[in-house]
Design an enzyme around this catalytic site. Sequence first.
Site, short mmCIF file in Angstrom:
data_model
loop_
_atom_site.label_atom_id
_atom_site.label_comp_id
_atom_site.label_asym_id
_atom_site.label_seq_id
_atom_site.Cartn_x
_atom_site.Cartn_y
_atom_site.Cartn_z
N VAL A 1 -105.71 3.92 32.32
CA VAL A 1 -104.35 4.22 33.54
C VAL A 1 -105.22 4.16 34.82
CG1 VAL A 1 -103.08 6.75 34.15
CG2 VAL A 1 -103.25 5.81 31.83
N ARG B 1 -103.49 9.15 23.54
CA ARG B 1 -102.50 9.28 21.91
C ARG B 1 -102.82 8.53 21.31
NH1 ARG B 1 -96.03 10.98 22.74
NH2 ARG B 1 -96.03 10.20 24.18
N HIS C 1 -94.02 17.87 30.32
CA HIS C 1 -94.10 16.13 29.63
C HIS C 1 -94.51 16.03 28.79
CE1 HIS C 1 -95.29 12.30 30.57
NE2 HIS C 1 -96.54 12.37 30.67
N SER D 1 -104.64 13.48 32.97
CA SER D 1 -105.02 13.88 31.38
C SER D 1 -103.74 14.88 30.44
CB SER D 1 -106.41 14.09 31.57
OG SER D 1 -107.35 13.32 32.02
P1 NAD Z 1 -108.54 5.46 28.42
O1 NAD Z 1 -109.38 5.94 27.05
O2 NAD Z 1 -107.95 3.79 28.74
O3 NAD Z 1 -109.34 6.16 29.50
C1 NAD Z 1 -109.69 6.96 29.90
C2 NAD Z 1 -110.92 6.84 30.14
O4 NAD Z 1 -111.94 8.48 30.64
C3 NAD Z 1 -112.61 6.60 29.67
O5 NAD Z 1 -112.84 5.39 30.30
C4 NAD Z 1 -113.59 7.53 28.96
O6 NAD Z 1 -114.34 6.94 29.74
C5 NAD Z 1 -112.87 8.44 30.31
N1 NAD Z 1 -114.39 8.88 29.75
C6 NAD Z 1 -114.21 10.66 29.11
N2 NAD Z 1 -114.51 11.42 29.47
C7 NAD Z 1 -115.02 11.12 31.30
C8 NAD Z 1 -115.53 12.28 31.32
N3 NAD Z 1 -115.89 13.50 31.13
N4 NAD Z 1 -116.07 12.05 32.95
C9 NAD Z 1 -115.35 11.13 33.17
N5 NAD Z 1 -114.15 9.88 32.68
C10 NAD Z 1 -113.95 10.16 31.54
O7 NAD Z 1 -107.33 6.45 28.37
P2 NAD Z 1 -105.85 5.93 29.03
O8 NAD Z 1 -104.88 5.79 28.53
O9 NAD Z 1 -106.25 5.52 30.70
O10 NAD Z 1 -105.18 7.41 29.56
C11 NAD Z 1 -105.51 8.43 30.15
C12 NAD Z 1 -105.54 9.91 29.68
O11 NAD Z 1 -103.93 9.84 30.44
C13 NAD Z 1 -105.17 10.84 29.22
O12 NAD Z 1 -105.12 11.51 28.64
C14 NAD Z 1 -103.40 10.08 28.39
O13 NAD Z 1 -103.02 10.79 27.41
C15 NAD Z 1 -103.29 10.17 29.76
N6 NAD Z 1 -101.22 9.70 30.61
C16 NAD Z 1 -101.06 10.45 31.30
C17 NAD Z 1 -99.82 10.72 31.28
C18 NAD Z 1 -99.14 11.56 32.55
O14 NAD Z 1 -98.39 11.00 32.54
N7 NAD Z 1 -99.30 12.53 32.60
C19 NAD Z 1 -99.34 9.44 31.17
C20 NAD Z 1 -100.33 8.22 30.43
C21 NAD Z 1 -101.80 9.08 30.49
#
Ligand code: NAD
Length: 316
Positions: A12, A83, A176, A120
């Site tokens: 994302v 997730r 959400h 997140s």
């Molecule tokens: P992803 O695993 O591809 O990316 C998450 C990144 O966060 C990883 O690269 C990880 O290394 C990094 N990370 C973890 N801890 C960290 C820290 N302390 N400091 C900096 N970086 C850190 O996951 P994603 O698919 O990109 O999803 C990210 C989040 O967004 C998830 O929680 C997901 O559920 C959420 N999400 C929310 C929505 C929404 O509409 N609100 C939609 C999609 C995903």
Amino acid sequence: MSKITVIGAGNVGATCADVLAKRNVTADIVLIDVKEGFAEGKAMDLMQTVTLTDIFVRVTGVTGDFSATADSAIIVVTSGIPRKPSMTREELIGVNASIVKDVVKKALTYSPDATLIIVSNPMDAMCYLTAKISGLPRHKVIGLGGKLDGARFKYYLSQSLQVNANDIEATVIGGHGDTTMVPLVSLATCKGVPVTQLLSKEKLDAIVAATKVGGATLTKLLGTSAWYAPGAAAAFMAESILKDKKRVCACSVLLDGEYGETDIAIGVPVLLGQKGCEKIVDFPITDEERAAFKASAEATRSVNQILYDSGFFLPL
Ligand code: NAD
């Protein structure tokens, strides 16, 4: 100030940075991740699209060095775990609350005046946590939910009506979550014509059901949660704020009596401009939608309670 920082260079976060770059929202984007070299790699890859897409942007990638994010106007928080199939967003709470609390504290040290966009999951709870512990005014902490869920609602409506999704106007409020979001059927239109006049109740019920599990459907297909639309939705919000576009969309914000709720972050229609959430907009929704919103707020509150019970509200 025009720097935008994206925390978390995963699916994302990197997509958000890509959309910001391609739309020329700012020339100064910072990607930061905890995984060694990951944000640097994503930034380098993005910079190598510059001559291919004829844009100008500077994307800087760093591992854990928040000093590189200093003086950001906007900080998009995507760090955390996504997730997996058959998981709910709520199941991510323990891990992600620790991560969100940590990165928000570090980011605000270097950019105390930034507006935060919380992505997140479970997003409403993460937005509530951030709004309560950051010390920021509530208009500067805005969660991504409704903009994405609304895009999915428009997609399903457009598929059923066989029209371009851009000719659909539709909003999703509430939490959400698969069971908590409230697609506003009464206000959905195709070029101003209410969709209730164009589709049967059975079809509309099926569209609402598909919208609510829109994220879960993609998680099942992809093996992880979706990223193109979430990244684009976060970029839309950042663009409206940075460029003072005054776009109206549903976002999670801390409520103080609006829509009958207090002390909760949940999706409501807002106006996004230079100051962040400049206004919470009162939509004329039906009694049934109001009741669904109230039930959604109750469910969202119970997720917030987990944060209280786990001690996450101790000061930063
Ligand atoms: P992803 O695993 O591809 O990316 C998450 C990144 O966060 C990883 O690269 C990880 O290394 C990094 N990370 C973890 N801890 C960290 C820290 N302390 N400091 C900096 N970086 C850190 O996951 P994603 O698919 O990109 O999803 C990210 C989040 O967004 C998830 O929680 C997901 O559920 C959420 N999400 C929310 C929505 C929404 O509409 N609100 C939609 C999609 C995903």
